[in-house]
Design an enzyme around this catalytic site. Structure first.
Site, mmCIF file in Angstrom:
data_model
loop_
_atom_site.group_PDB
_atom_site.id
_atom_site.type_symbol
_atom_site.label_atom_id
_atom_site.label_comp_id
_atom_site.label_asym_id
_atom_site.label_seq_id
_atom_site.Cartn_x
_atom_site.Cartn_y
_atom_site.Cartn_z
ATOM 1 N N SER A 37 59.218 26.395 -3.167
ATOM 2 C CA SER A 37 57.851 26.838 -2.918
ATOM 3 C C SER A 37 57.021 25.760 -2.222
ATOM 4 O O SER A 37 57.101 24.585 -2.556
ATOM 5 C CB SER A 37 57.197 27.182 -4.249
ATOM 6 N N ASN B 186 58.538 19.824 -10.613
ATOM 7 C CA ASN B 186 57.477 19.839 -9.621
ATOM 8 C C ASN B 186 57.270 18.385 -9.179
ATOM 9 O O ASN B 186 58.021 17.504 -9.597
ATOM 10 C CB ASN B 186 56.210 20.457 -10.229
ATOM 11 N N CYS C 58 49.117 23.581 -12.782
ATOM 12 C CA CYS C 58 47.757 23.892 -12.331
ATOM 13 C C CYS C 58 46.769 23.467 -13.420
ATOM 14 O O CYS C 58 47.065 23.587 -14.606
ATOM 15 C CB CYS C 58 47.593 25.396 -12.096
ATOM 16 N N LYS D 266 57.940 26.857 -13.996
ATOM 17 C CA LYS D 266 58.168 25.638 -13.198
ATOM 18 C C LYS D 266 57.438 24.463 -13.843
ATOM 19 O O LYS D 266 56.218 24.464 -13.953
ATOM 20 C CB LYS D 266 57.708 25.828 -11.751
ATOM 21 N N GLY E 89 46.902 21.551 -2.273
ATOM 22 C CA GLY E 89 45.970 22.258 -3.155
ATOM 23 C C GLY E 89 46.122 23.766 -3.141
ATOM 24 O O GLY E 89 45.122 24.491 -3.135
#
Length: 305
Positions: free
Chosen positions: A21, A193, A131, A166, A72
């Site tokens: 991603s 990540n 996030c 994730k 972002g």
């Protein structure tokens, strides 16, 4: 002949290679370069409820053995993705797609996943818990086992698609977070990540990235990612997608030996847009050299004794 097929929580992939991603957009740019159907799957760009412009510039910095980014989660928003990108993906890629979903509250995660439940080609939801939780002082959901479990439960309640959480590596004990997600009903995990880092410009004496910090990715993080995949494989029973610094077929095999069922390739795509194609093409030869006729035999193959 080598069988490259793998199964991720019941989803069949023709091989274990998946562009990660944020490095592959929604597939369009790469489809102009090669036939995406050689890939096992691809994970689309992190998608949030509303459209996002992302962080201020500059938001990319170079480093030895990789890069930093603070893009972002720039994306057109879930509704626009379903309306515009999904029909286009169907034209350029016939395999199963992994939808990477971001959110800044439990409600946003749940709503995005609920909307994706009806999207036929999306076979796996990859939930990005790196996030900030806007309702909890901006602390990342993925840094706290309880918050990670809450997101998992919220998403599982609204979808019947397999849910892969994730995980962020910016924690003391990633296996603890992994276990919390598994206990909350996750079907699989994706890790890692990016790691948190920064660079400073000697001329201005200020951080290069406007946001100060960014996510470190590329070959430099590979040993860290590999160690975390190993630790998580020891702690859980659900499948793992290994990610972090993979840039060759050999790296992919190492990830699988550590415990990954499939492997995501991220920053390597930005350096060489043919990276995933090359890895897929090199896998059969590598398996033959390793004496493997079925690539799935590699998964967790180092965990004996």
């Amino acid at each position: 002949m080598v069988n490259l097929a793998v199964s991720l929580a019941g989803v069949e992939l023709k091989n274990p290679i998946i562009p990660a991603s944020g490095t592959f957009g929604y597939g369009r740019e790469y489809a102009e370069l090669y036939d995406l159907n050689i890939l096992g799957s691809f994970s689309w760009k992190g998608t949030t409820g509303e459209a996002r412009l992302g962080n201020p510039q500059p938001r990319i910095a170079e480093m030895t053995g990789g890069m930093l980014n603070a893009v972002g989660l720039q994306n057109p928003g879930i509704d626009a993705v379903i309306k515009k990108e999904v029909p286009n993906i169907a034209k350029i890629f016939q395999g199963p797609v992994i939808a990477n979903v971001g959110g800044f509250s439990l409600e946003e995660y749940a709503e995005n996943c609920r909307k994706l439940n009806d999207v036929e080609q999306v076979k796996i939801l990859e939930v990005n818990i790196s996030c900030p939780n806007v309702h909890a002082g901006g602390k990342n959901f993925g840094c706290d086992p309880k918050a990670a479990a809450e997101v998992t439960r919220a998403v599982k309640a609204v979808t019947d698609k397999p849910v892969f959480m994730k995980l962020t590596p910016n924690v003391t004990d990633i296996a603890e977070i992994a276990k919390a997600c598994e206990d909350a009903g996750a079907d699989g995990l994706c890790l890692i990540n990016t790691l948190l880092g920064m660079r400073i410009d000697l001329k201005s004496r200020k951080p290069i990235i406007a946001n100060r910090t960014g996510g470190v990715s590329g070959p430099a993080v590979f040993p860290v990612a590999l160690r975390m995949v190993w630790d998580v494989y020891e702690a859980v029973k659900i499948p793992i997608i290994g990610c972090g610094g993979v840039s060759s077929a050999e790296d992919a095999a190492e990830m699988m030996l550590a415990g990954a069922t499939a492997v995501e390739v991220g920053a390597a795509n930005l350096k060489d847009p043919y990276a995933c194609k090359t890895i897929v093409e090199n896998l059969p030869n590598l398996c033959e050299r390793m004496g493997v006729t079925d690539i799935s035999e590699l998964t967790g193959g180092s965990h004996h004794g």
